[in-house]
Design a protein around this motif. Structure first.
Motif, PDB file in Angstrom:
ATOM      1  N   ASN A 179       0.812  -1.219   0.000  1.00 53.78           N
ATOM      2  CA  ASN A 179       0.000   0.000   0.000  1.00 53.78           C
ATOM      3  C   ASN A 179       0.843   1.267   0.000  1.00 53.78           C
ATOM      4  N   CYS A 180       2.043   1.202   0.581  1.00 54.94           N
ATOM      5  CA  CYS A 180       2.937   2.365   0.556  1.00 54.94           C
ATOM      6  C   CYS A 180       3.654   2.469  -0.783  1.00 54.94           C
ATOM      7  N   LEU A 181       4.032   1.329  -1.345  1.00 55.36           N
ATOM      8  CA  LEU A 181       4.789   1.336  -2.591  1.00 55.36           C
ATOM      9  C   LEU A 181       3.915   1.652  -3.801  1.00 55.36           C
ATOM     10  N   SER A 182       2.690   1.168  -3.784  1.00 50.86           N
ATOM     11  CA  SER A 182       1.729   1.457  -4.856  1.00 50.86           C
ATOM     12  C   SER A 182       0.397   1.815  -4.214  1.00 50.86           C
ATOM     13  N   PRO A 183       0.240   3.053  -3.741  1.00 50.12           N
ATOM     14  CA  PRO A 183      -0.977   3.421  -3.013  1.00 50.12           C
ATOM     15  C   PRO A 183      -2.234   3.108  -3.816  1.00 50.12           C
ATOM     16  N   PRO A 184      -3.177   2.389  -3.216  1.00 49.89           N
ATOM     17  CA  PRO A 184      -4.406   2.039  -3.939  1.00 49.89           C
ATOM     18  C   PRO A 184      -5.287   3.262  -4.137  1.00 49.89           C
ATOM     19  N   LEU A 185      -6.057   3.255  -5.221  1.00 51.75           N
ATOM     20  CA  LEU A 185      -7.014   4.320  -5.485  1.00 51.75           C
ATOM     21  C   LEU A 185      -8.268   4.049  -4.669  1.00 51.75           C
ATOM     22  N   VAL A 186      -8.793   5.070  -4.029  1.00 52.09           N
ATOM     23  CA  VAL A 186     -10.000   4.941  -3.204  1.00 52.09           C
ATOM     24  C   VAL A 186     -11.068   5.848  -3.790  1.00 52.09           C
ATOM     25  N   ARG A 187     -12.295   5.317  -3.893  1.00 54.95           N
ATOM     26  CA  ARG A 187     -13.381   6.111  -4.460  1.00 54.95           C
ATOM     27  C   ARG A 187     -14.621   6.015  -3.579  1.00 54.95           C
ATOM     28  N   ASP A 188     -15.574   6.901  -3.847  1.00 57.08           N
ATOM     29  CA  ASP A 188     -16.867   6.839  -3.171  1.00 57.08           C
ATOM     30  C   ASP A 188     -17.582   5.584  -3.659  1.00 57.08           C
ATOM     31  N   GLY A 189     -17.803   4.654  -2.741  1.00 62.05           N
ATOM     32  CA  GLY A 189     -18.388   3.369  -3.132  1.00 62.05           C
ATOM     33  C   GLY A 189     -19.838   3.216  -2.729  1.00 62.05           C
ATOM     34  N   LYS A 190     -20.518   4.330  -2.444  1.00 65.28           N
ATOM     35  CA  LYS A 190     -21.893   4.241  -1.924  1.00 65.28           C
ATOM     36  C   LYS A 190     -22.821   3.553  -2.921  1.00 65.28           C
ATOM     37  N   VAL A 191     -22.763   3.927  -4.198  1.00 68.61           N
ATOM     38  CA  VAL A 191     -23.672   3.349  -5.201  1.00 68.61           C
ATOM     39  C   VAL A 191     -23.352   1.873  -5.428  1.00 68.61           C
ATOM     40  N   ILE A 192     -22.070   1.558  -5.518  1.00 66.51           N
ATOM     41  CA  ILE A 192     -21.668   0.154  -5.700  1.00 66.51           C
ATOM     42  C   ILE A 192     -22.161  -0.683  -4.522  1.00 66.51           C
ATOM     43  N   ALA A 193     -21.980  -0.176  -3.315  1.00 64.62           N
ATOM     44  CA  ALA A 193     -22.417  -0.904  -2.127  1.00 64.62           C
ATOM     45  C   ALA A 193     -23.933  -1.076  -2.126  1.00 64.62           C
ATOM     46  N   THR A 239     -24.900   6.251   5.417  1.00 69.29           N
ATOM     47  CA  THR A 239     -23.556   5.797   5.793  1.00 69.29           C
ATOM     48  C   THR A 239     -22.608   5.914   4.604  1.00 69.29           C
ATOM     49  N   ALA A 240     -21.523   6.622   4.786  1.00 69.25           N
ATOM     50  CA  ALA A 240     -20.534   6.770   3.710  1.00 69.25           C
ATOM     51  C   ALA A 240     -19.770   5.464   3.528  1.00 69.25           C
ATOM     52  N   VAL A 241     -19.449   5.156   2.285  1.00 70.60           N
ATOM     53  CA  VAL A 241     -18.683   3.941   1.971  1.00 70.60           C
ATOM     54  C   VAL A 241     -17.559   4.311   1.015  1.00 70.60           C
ATOM     55  N   SER A 242     -16.318   4.082   1.440  1.00 71.78           N
ATOM     56  CA  SER A 242     -15.163   4.277   0.559  1.00 71.78           C
ATOM     57  C   SER A 242     -14.617   2.901   0.196  1.00 71.78           C
ATOM     58  N   LEU A 243     -14.414   2.672  -1.077  1.00 72.68           N
ATOM     59  CA  LEU A 243     -13.925   1.371  -1.538  1.00 72.68           C
ATOM     60  C   LEU A 243     -12.602   1.524  -2.269  1.00 72.68           C
ATOM     61  N   ARG A 244     -11.734   0.560  -2.046  1.00 71.63           N
ATOM     62  CA  ARG A 244     -10.504   0.507  -2.823  1.00 71.63           C
ATOM     63  C   ARG A 244     -10.872   0.172  -4.260  1.00 71.63           C
ATOM     64  N   GLU A 245     -10.353   0.941  -5.192  1.00 78.92           N
ATOM     65  CA  GLU A 245     -10.694   0.726  -6.596  1.00 78.92           C
ATOM     66  C   GLU A 245      -9.825  -0.367  -7.185  1.00 78.92           C
ATOM     67  N   GLU A 246     -10.469  -1.317  -7.801  1.00 81.95           N
ATOM     68  CA  GLU A 246      -9.769  -2.441  -8.427  1.00 81.95           C
ATOM     69  C   GLU A 246      -9.844  -2.239  -9.935  1.00 81.95           C
ATOM     70  N   PRO A 247      -8.754  -1.780 -10.595  1.00 82.85           N
ATOM     71  CA  PRO A 247      -8.797  -1.598 -12.046  1.00 82.85           C
ATOM     72  C   PRO A 247      -9.191  -2.893 -12.750  1.00 82.85           C
ATOM     73  N   ALA A 248      -9.792  -2.753 -13.926  1.00 86.67           N
ATOM     74  CA  ALA A 248     -10.322  -3.926 -14.625  1.00 86.67           C
ATOM     75  C   ALA A 248      -9.249  -4.954 -14.945  1.00 86.67           C
ATOM     76  N   ASN A 249      -8.062  -4.499 -15.320  1.00 84.09           N
ATOM     77  CA  ASN A 249      -6.991  -5.426 -15.665  1.00 84.09           C
ATOM     78  C   ASN A 249      -5.756  -5.079 -14.869  1.00 84.09           C
ATOM     79  N   LEU A 250      -5.793  -5.390 -13.575  1.00 83.87           N
ATOM     80  CA  LEU A 250      -4.689  -5.027 -12.682  1.00 83.87           C
ATOM     81  C   LEU A 250      -3.690  -6.148 -12.601  1.00 83.87           C
ATOM     82  N   ARG A 251      -2.458  -5.858 -12.998  1.00 83.11           N
ATOM     83  CA  ARG A 251      -1.364  -6.778 -12.688  1.00 83.11           C
ATOM     84  C   ARG A 251      -0.760  -6.251 -11.393  1.00 83.11           C
ATOM     85  N   ASN A 252      -0.294  -7.114 -10.578  1.00 86.64           N
ATOM     86  CA  ASN A 252       0.165  -6.715  -9.241  1.00 86.64           C
ATOM     87  C   ASN A 252       1.292  -5.697  -9.352  1.00 86.64           C
TER      88      ASN A 252
END
Length: 612
Positions: free
Chosen positions: A399-413, A503-516
């Motif tokens: 998480n420090c080396l490649s900080p994950p993208l975080v988005r508003d996840g209310k609609v997804i949730a 209730t607010a929901v923040s989700l880590r964004e998982e790109p569609a084709n994420l290689r580690n």
């Protein structure tokens, strides 16, 4: 040696070849040598053993070390004998005649340290023996085993309360590498240490890079991790079941990785052979259930990988701590998925434990899931669990080396929770994802879920992205698995606030084709190593190869692991500084008086030969 009374620093140097104490070692040694009791929490590789070995040499009599780990007893005694310390074991591996010989040496005052299994110590014969001997101290190693809340509870450890009752005037030191506050309290209560000081070292292992990835094809992910980043390295892979251990070891072997299985179902001789190969050979990967590794003192394990979620942060910390004991850069890698959470919860709920035990176990599991799903620095979260505050980013976790993208996840949730609700809260993750992305499977049409308003409303995400969102909602507590309904996902009370938009929901964004991305990112701490930095030029590497070959031959003749003869850091120090005299060699950390006497001539000859 036990009759001598030099100061602690002098013994540290002459016996163990170390120039100085680390952290609180000196204070602990002084406290115990003066007859005090204490609890010591110190991470794996932090130097716990010196905290009782030195006082045993400084005090009159023999230090009694209680350990449940036969392999650790064997390795520690071998290392002590190499250093010129009179040490022995008393456990089930000895014949009756061998055990009686050890007992006579104890009574004669011919031992500095005696390692005893808890089952043996609690027998009337052993307690009577100790009552007749001169005891310097009692050291209870792996003290977390005394706690029913710990990750490795051993019922026989509860009986160790007899030590404080029968030997109240002999100092007791309890040691462990991991224990939360609940476990610490039980250790002090059961071992009669209520008024004894606690020495708590930092739990930080800065040389270990922590990385947790979403499970897709775990074996494929593991093979990529090993072949791309740890080819030729020694490592440990943990799996939950014996069948998975066998399957994973076979898959790695087919991929060209020298992997061996280890679990309780193997023939005892084969299991021992695999363990010996791992300890004595370079570059072996052991694939094992969690029973493996307790007491394995191999310092050059470069990675620990988990293909299944452990049951607690304590277990995770203990198991990952077997990497990088020598202080050199190492990896702790784990792949986990929603099925891991469901499986661990089922195991807890189906266990024979009390309701209180199950409640605590679920809490510990939830803390680990939160660590896995956090978008913050993993090391800070890990240290915080053990009560150690750290607000700085470590620079050596994914998480420090490649900080994950975080988005508003209310609609997804809301979409996900609505889907679970409208399908009757009777289905697992895969079915919910099929409905969300509009996949007309036989099961979806069978239940008429293709006619629901939620069918196909989640096409903006793919299956992998929905799996990530599901895991995160479970980690947040808005969804939970119902084991009585075969893992069906049900809404919790907190889900109501999400559905209402309160209730607010923040989700880590998982790109569609994420290689580690973190897998190939160089750590800012990548140069962390032991005090003796590894040699770099070609001449050093040639000498290093000769030193390693010499060490392997000596270890083979002595019947001990190579690191018992000399640690890698000592070998590296010799190769880089090239000592040409006994005094210069004596200045290398790890070269004590006995090792100088035994190996000095050979080592100097190897250095001189390299000089040409």
């Amino acid at each position: 040696m036990a009759n001598l009374t030099p100061n602690a620093l002098s013994l540290l140097n002459s016996v163990f070849g170390l120039p100085a104490f680390r952290g609180e070692q000196e204070e602990i040694v002084r406290h115990v040598t003066d007859g005090g009791n204490c609890l010591v929490l110190m991470p794996t590789g932090g130097g716990k053993s010196l905290c009782y070995q030195l006082p045993s040499l400084l005090r009159g009599g023999c230090g009694i070390v209680v350990s449940p780990l036969i392999a650790l007893m064997r390795d520690q005694v071998a290392g002590l004998l190499e250093a010129g310390v009179k040490a022995a074991v008393l456990n089930s591996t000895l014949s009756r005649d061998e055990a009686e010989a050890v007992e006579q040496r104890l009574l004669a005052g011919d031992l500095d340290l005696l390692y005893v299994a808890p089952e043996r110590l609690l027998t009337p014969r052993c307690l009577a023996l100790l009552g007749r001997a001169r005891i310097a101290l009692f050291a209870i190693d792996e003290a977390h085993c005394v706690s029913q809340w710990g990750h490795d509870f051993r019922p026989e450890y509860i009986g160790l309360s007899v030590i404080s009752e029968r030997f109240p005037n002999v100092p007791r030191i309890a040691l462990t590498a991991t224990a939360d506050e609940l476990t610490r309290q039980e250790i002090t209560d059961r071992l009669g240490l209520a008024n004894a000081p606690r020495f708590v070292a930092s739990f930080d292992r800065p040389n270990i890079k922590y990385e947790i990835v979403g499970k897709q094809n775990a074996q494929t992910q593991l093979k990529a991790f090993i072949t791309e980043r740890h080819a030729g390295d020694a490592g440990v892979v943990y799996c939950l079941s014996r069948a998975k251990v066998e399957d994973t070891a076979a898959a790695l072997t087919r991929a060209g990785v020298p992997a061996l299985p280890y679990h309780a179902g193997l023939d005892a001789r084969l299991r021992a052979r695999h363990q010996d190969r791992f300890i004595n050979e370079d570059g072996i990967v052991i694939v094992a259930t969690i029973a493996f590794g307790m007491g394995i003192d191999k310092p050059d394990v470069r990675f620990v990988a988990h293909l299944d979620l452990p049951k607690s942060i304590e277990a995770y910390y203990q198991e990952t701590g077997r990497a990088g004991r020598d202080g050199k850069p190492s990896s702790a890698w784990m792949a986990y998925g929603l099925s891991d959470i469901v499986q661990q919860r089922r195991m807890i709920e189906e266990s024979d434990g009390t309701e209180a035990f199950k409640r605590v176990s679920i809490g510990k599991l939830n803390a680990l899931v939160s660590l896995a799903e956090t978008t913050d620095c993993r090391r800070s979260r890990l240290l915080g669990y053990f009560g150690e505050t750290s607000n700085a980013k470590c620079g050596n976790c994914d998480n420090c080396l490649s900080p994950p993208l975080v988005r508003d996840g209310k609609v997804i949730a809301q979409k996900l929770l609505s889907c679970a609700y409208r399908t009757g809260q009777r289905f697992g993750a895969m079915h919910l994802i099929d409905v969300l992305i509009g996949r007309t499977t036989e099961r979806v049409t069978q239940f008429g879920h293709d006619k629901l308003s939620v069918f196909g409303i989640g096409r903006e995400l793919n299956e992998k992205q929905w799996r990530s969102a599901l895991r995160q909602l479970v980690a947040m507590g808005h969804l939970q698995s119902d084991n009585e309904a075969f893992g069906a996902l049900k809404l919790t009370d907190s889900a109501r606030g999400v559905l209402k938009g309160e209730t607010a929901v923040s989700l880590r964004e998982e790109p569609a084709n994420l290689r580690n991305r973190a897998s190939r990112t160089k750590s800012r701490r990548g140069d962390i190593a032991s005090d003796a930095a590894p040699p770099g030029d070609a001449g050093d590497m040639a000498l290093l190869g000769r030193l390693r070959a010499w060490r392997s031959e000596v270890a083979r003749k002595h019947g001990v692991p190579a690191y018992v003869v000399l640690h890698d850091a000592t070998i590296d120090g010799i190769a880089s500084s090239r000592p040409r005299t006994p005094d210069a060699l004596r200045g290398i950390p790890g070269i004590g008086d006995k090792k100088l006497e035994r190996y000095g001539r050979d080592l100097i000859a190897l250095v001189n030969a390299a000089e040409g």
